[in-house]
Design an enzyme around this catalytic site. Structure first.
Site, mmCIF file in Angstrom:
data_model
loop_
_atom_site.group_PDB
_atom_site.id
_atom_site.type_symbol
_atom_site.label_atom_id
_atom_site.label_comp_id
_atom_site.label_asym_id
_atom_site.label_seq_id
_atom_site.Cartn_x
_atom_site.Cartn_y
_atom_site.Cartn_z
ATOM 1 N N SER A 240 0.502 -1.255 -0.352
ATOM 2 C CA SER A 240 -0.127 0.054 0.038
ATOM 3 C C SER A 240 0.863 0.938 0.513
ATOM 4 C CB SER A 240 -1.162 0.485 1.036
ATOM 5 O OG SER A 240 -0.026 -0.235 2.669
ATOM 6 N N LYS A 241 0.547 2.598 0.840
ATOM 7 C CA LYS A 241 1.207 3.725 0.123
ATOM 8 C C LYS A 241 2.117 3.734 0.600
ATOM 9 C CE LYS A 241 -1.609 6.986 -2.712
ATOM 10 N NZ LYS A 241 -2.612 6.571 -3.181
ATOM 11 N N ARG A 242 1.558 3.436 1.855
ATOM 12 C CA ARG A 242 2.626 3.516 3.537
ATOM 13 C C ARG A 242 3.901 2.589 3.677
ATOM 14 N NH1 ARG A 242 2.367 -1.116 7.219
ATOM 15 N NH2 ARG A 242 0.833 -1.648 6.079
ATOM 16 N N GLY A 244 4.697 3.154 -0.252
ATOM 17 C CA GLY A 244 5.945 3.766 -1.369
ATOM 18 C C GLY A 244 5.130 3.715 -1.817
#
Ligand code: GLU
Length: 474
Positions: A240-242, A244
């Site tokens: 997920s965005k967490r 990268g």
């Protein structure tokens, strides 16, 4: 049987890395088997629909160079056909109208919860006489799921998977407003588009059992399934965005090459022995469903970068410069383009991304006077005596090659008792590039040519003189 695979994204914003991998696997499987790869936009959710999101998906596919066969299908344009199949299923006794009110459904949900049941709908309209139907309620259509026993799917990745029928409810296939649900649309489209193989994330494995009910009821061939484990981040949690960047276009904007991305995504969940570097041509030859891993692959940014460096080195110089153009501050054409063409081999050896390529090659496109970064400025200040000597010596140089420039610098280093070549080469680099990082400065100077190089040294001297004047007047 001619193989047909599909990529059916829901346009929810951008092209996720996981989607890109799904598209790649389907594309490769079609190519590997001389089949077709089709794209279908699952755009039936009109409330959340955005054309921009569709365009982002198409841009992602184009950037990854995953070409598709025929026109892109819009699922939304086929709603009538989906409804037609729902009514056919009712007519054949495989589906039925359900008139339950939201309150009734809520009650069933609560009851199922207390009883710990996997499904909640109690099938109360399944066998009711149609004449019992209330006149003022628009019904939904529910499929008749099998009541006893179990279903088995021989998944090409997960192996034999069996689900007991008590896990499957009579799910809705057509809403009361006449619109189809995902479960119905996907089956009708997969059938009509003659899809033979469905390769997708294993978050859809449960859906496969529901979809099979519709395929079977219509007496349609059930496609082969290959449900791939999802991509995880380095910490083992779902990517997920967490962790990268998750969108394909972000990787393009970070200076990755499409071929590096393809190689990376391929290895992220598919293997061929210990091979890490697999060209697309090779992948088309080798790709098979057996090579898809059963365990979730972890996204490894360092690996992606090193693959990118490899493909940058392999790339044709003119293409590389073209791809790198958006990363240069200056416009690249004419002289700058020619210089870059000559300097590209060396820039390529060092660059891990197109951004680095553009940063380290930017000096070829600079026009004097230009700025000096902090380190270069310091370098120039510490070497005020070197530059005039350099300029005079280089002006007198007839054979202006990397070797002769290096010789000249060496001689100046000796003459100035500086000893080390770096004491001359570093200020030269600062003056010529405005930075302290570049490929071989001697080669770069040879590419720039004597006039340009001497002009740059002079500009640096002027810059330093101006600095001095300012300093003196303060
Ligand atoms: N539209 C679905 C998604 O984006 C894909 C459905 C499928 O592959 O069957 O997750």
């Amino acid at each position: 049987m001619s193989i047909v695979t599909r990529f059916p994204p829901s346009p929810t914003g951008f092209m996720h890395i996981g989607n890109a991998r799904t598209a790649l696997f389907n594309w490769l499987f079609a190519k590997a088997n001389g089949g077709k790869f089709v794209v279908r936009i699952e755009d039936t959710d009109r409330k959340r629909h955005s054309e921009e999101a569709v365009e982002a998906i198409i841009r992602g596919l184009e950037w990854l160079e995953l070409d598709w066969d025929g026109e892109i299908t819009s699922q939304y344009s086929r709603l009538e056909r989906h409804a037609e199949v729902a009514h056919q299923l009712v007519k054949d006794g495989n589906a039925y109208y359900c008139y339950c009110s939201p309150e009734e459904l809520d009650e069933m949900r609560t009851k199922a919860k207390t009883e710990g049941k996997a499904t909640f709908y109690d099938r109360r309209w399944r066998d009711k006489d149609p004449s019992d139907a209330p006149k003022d309620i628009k019904p939904v259509v529910r499929i008749k799921a099998p009541l006893d026993g179990a279903s088995t799917i021989k998944d090409n990745v997960q192996g034999k998977v069996t689900v007991n029928h008590d896990q499957l409810d009579d799910f809705i296939i057509l809403r009361s407003d006449g619109s189809p649900t995902y479960m119905l649309s996907v089956v009708v489209d997969d059938h009509d588009m003659e899809i033979t193989h469905i390769i997708r994330g294993d978050d859809h494995l449960n859906n496969a059992f529901r979809q099979k009910i519709i395929f079977d009821a219509m007496e349609w061939n059930v496609p082969e399934f290959a449900h791939c484990p999802l991509i995880h981040g380095p910490d083992g949690a779902k990517f997920s965005k967490r962790h990268g960047a998750t969108s394909v276009e972000e990787y393009r904007d970070m200076g990755y090459l499409p071929e590096a991305m393809r190689n990376y995504l391929l290895r992220l969940g598919w293997g061929h022995g210990d091979d890490e570097i697999i060209s697309t041509e090779q992948a088309i030859e080798w790709f098979n469903l057996e090579g898809i891993g059963k365990a979730a692959a972890k996204f490894d940014f360092a690996k992606l970068k090193s693959l990118n460096a490899h493909y940058i080195q392999q790339a044709d110089n003119a293409r590389l410069i073209e791809l790198a153009k958006p990363f240069f501050d200056a416009e690249i054409n004419g002289v700058a383009q020619e210089r870059l063409m000559q300097g590209a081999d060396e820039l390529k050896e060092r660059a891990k991304t197109l951004i680095q390529f553009a940063e380290e090659g930017a000096f070829y496109a600079k026009e004097i006077p230009f700025e000096y970064d902090e380190k270069a400025q310091k370098m120039l200040e510490d070497a005020a005596d070197v530059l005039p000597a350099l300029k005079t010596a280089l002006e007198g140089l007839n054979d202006f090659t990397a070797d002769s420039i290096q010789e000249t610098c060496k001689k100046i280093a000796d003459d100035l008792k500086e000893g080390k070549l770096g004491k001359v080469a570093m200020p030269l680099r600062a003056a010529v590039t405005g930075t302290t990082v570049s490929p071989s400065i001697f080669h770069a100077c040879a590419i720039l040519g004597k006039d340009e190089m001497c002009a740059r040294i002079q500009a640096a001297l002027n810059h330093m003189a101006k600095d001095h004047t300012i300093a003196a007047s303060n």
